[in-house]
Each structure stands twice: as structure tokens, then as C-alpha cells.
Design a protein around this motif. Structure first.
Motif, PDB file in Angstrom:
ATOM      1  N   ARG A 120     -15.037  -1.207 -32.950  1.00 30.82           N
ATOM      2  CA  ARG A 120     -15.750   0.051 -33.189  1.00 30.82           C
ATOM      3  C   ARG A 120     -16.914  -0.166 -34.161  1.00 30.82           C
ATOM      4  NH1 ARG A 120     -12.415   3.847 -30.978  1.00 30.82           N
ATOM      5  NH2 ARG A 120     -10.232   3.278 -30.829  1.00 30.82           N
ATOM      6  N   GLU A 157     -16.638   5.255 -31.365  1.00 34.58           N
ATOM      7  CA  GLU A 157     -17.051   4.671 -32.648  1.00 34.58           C
ATOM      8  C   GLU A 157     -16.177   5.141 -33.807  1.00 34.58           C
ATOM      9  OE1 GLU A 157     -21.176   5.198 -33.575  1.00 34.58           O
ATOM     10  OE2 GLU A 157     -21.859   3.933 -31.922  1.00 34.58           O
ATOM     11  N   THR A 158     -15.719   6.395 -33.760  1.00 36.85           N
ATOM     12  CA  THR A 158     -14.951   6.946 -34.883  1.00 36.85           C
ATOM     13  C   THR A 158     -13.448   6.755 -34.734  1.00 36.85           C
ATOM     14  OG1 THR A 158     -14.914   9.131 -33.837  1.00 36.85           O
ATOM     15  CG2 THR A 158     -16.708   8.676 -35.403  1.00 36.85           C
ATOM     16  N   SER A 208     -19.382   8.666 -29.452  1.00 35.41           N
ATOM     17  CA  SER A 208     -19.053   9.096 -30.815  1.00 35.41           C
ATOM     18  C   SER A 208     -17.555   8.973 -31.066  1.00 35.41           C
ATOM     19  CB  SER A 208     -19.508  10.536 -31.037  1.00 35.41           C
ATOM     20  OG  SER A 208     -19.106  10.978 -32.315  1.00 35.41           O
ATOM     21  N   ARG A 250     -21.021   0.301 -33.385  1.00 34.85           N
ATOM     22  CA  ARG A 250     -21.869   1.148 -34.244  1.00 34.85           C
ATOM     23  C   ARG A 250     -22.943   0.308 -34.943  1.00 34.85           C
ATOM     24  NH1 ARG A 250     -22.607   5.765 -37.058  1.00 34.85           N
ATOM     25  NH2 ARG A 250     -22.975   5.616 -39.306  1.00 34.85           N
ATOM     26  N   LEU A 297     -26.891   7.891 -30.741  1.00 35.80           N
ATOM     27  CA  LEU A 297     -25.813   7.910 -29.744  1.00 35.80           C
ATOM     28  C   LEU A 297     -26.379   8.257 -28.364  1.00 35.80           C
ATOM     29  CD1 LEU A 297     -22.992   9.657 -31.787  1.00 35.80           C
ATOM     30  CD2 LEU A 297     -22.891   7.351 -30.827  1.00 35.80           C
TER      31      LEU A 297
END
Length: 193
Positions: A12, A44-45, A41, A16, A26
Motif C-alpha cells: 500500500r 492505499e488506506t 483510495s 501511494r 488518485l
């Protein structure tokens, strides 16, 4: 720092980091890889599980490989403990893993006045910086003195040799494939650089 990251977390962070390094939002990455910005999103989080069918287009869009994106993290290759190799007037420490830097080799060299001054040629360019002392760069018909803190870069198709001037010199060098072969694998000890 002894904090360990799960591979999932590292992937991840890589996505990013590569996206941000390119200055992409994004939305920009989403357009390039065919996923929605909200999916990216969440990937990535950590709010969405990663799947191979998502990672392949992301890697392609980020101009990397899937292997590089999912490469495991380990501390085994962080510290290199170079062993010196010796030739008359030259001690060399190879500071990079073989082939680790896109075919480039990083080496520290300590040169004394006992080093033979035979000039050699090979394809490519050489680059070195002087860590301490003064290097004497024989470059064709010219002699160039390179002092501590200075850098030299030159075509290696010009006959060249690097020696010590006024005492021992230590340099840090970056060689391409041909330069590494010429300078570090036997022939280099006789070919001048």
C-alpha cells in the motif's frame, strides 16, 4: 528502528509513494489503470483487500513490475559488509550487490603510488569522487588533479588511468557494466583504472 511492516502495508505504501512521486492524484492513477479513485483510495488506506487483478494494472500504470511492487521486505540486504580485494597499490571494496543498481557497481578504492599507471579504454563513462587525498587522472594526453570533495566524469573511450598524487587517495566510483568488468574483475587492475 525495529518496527516491522506487513507485506500488505508495504505494498500500500509503495503504491501511494510511487503515485505521489509522479505527482499524480488518485484520479490520475485511476484513469491510467482502469480502477475508480475510491477503490484506489481504499486500497492505499487499507480499507479494501488487495487482489491480483487490481495490482497488475496498478503496477503497469506506475511503470513498475508486479514483482517489484510485491517484493518482500527484509533486513538481510540492508547492510553490505564489503571485503577488500588487493592488487599492487590498490585496495577495492565493492559497495553494491552484483547487478542491484541497474547494472551499475559502486566501489570504494584506496590508491597508493605503487599502483601501475597503465592506461586502458573500455566503452562507457566513469564517475568518481575523491573522499580523501588527491587523485591524478591521466586522460589521454592530459593530467587532471582531482582533490577531496571534487568529482570527475569522463568518456572511457579516452585512454585513462587513475593514480595517487602526493600520497594515498580514496575515491568512491560508480561503474557501468563495462567499467565494472574493466576495473574490478582482474583486467582493471592492469588496465589503469
Amino acid at each position: 528502528m525495529t518496527q516491522e511492516f506487513s507485506l500488505d502495508s508495504v505494498i500500500r505504501q509503495r503504491i501511494r509513494g510511487l503515485r505521489l512521486a509522479r505527482g499524480w492524484s488518485l484520479d490520475s492513477l485511476a484513469a491510467r489503470c482502469g480502477l475508480s479513485p475510491s477503490t484506489l483510495s481504499r486500497l492505499e488506506t487499507g480499507h479494501r483487500r488487495m487482489a491480483l487483478d487490481q495490482l497488475v494494472p496498478i503496477a503497469r500504470a506506475l511503470d513498475t513490475t508486479l514483482d517489484a511492487l510485491v517484493e518482500p521486505v527484509g533486513d538481510g540486504d540492508v547492510v553490505i559488509r564489503p571485503e577488500p580485494s588487493h592488487a599492487p597499490g590498490l585496495t577495492t571494496w565493492v559497495l553494491s550487490e552484483e547487478g542491484a543498481l541497474n547494472g551499475k557497481v559502486v566501489a570504494k578504492m584506496r590508491i597508493t603510488h605503487e599502483r601501475p599507471g597503465e592506461m586502458g579504454v573500455h566503452p562507457g563513462r566513469d564517475w568518481f569522487t575523491v573522499l580523501s587525498g588527491t587523485a591524478r587522472l591521466e586522460l589521454g594526453e592530459r593530467t587532471v588533479l582531482v582533490r577531496a570533495g571534487e568529482v570527475a566524469e569522463f568518456s572511457t573511450m579516452v585512454p585513462h588511468a587513475i593514480g595517487a598524487h602526493g600520497g594515498p587517495v580514496e575515491i568512491l566510483s560508480i561503474f557501468n557494466h563495462d567499467g565494472g568488468l574493466a576495473h574490478l574483475h582482474g583486467a582493471g587492475h592492469a588496465s589503469g583504472s
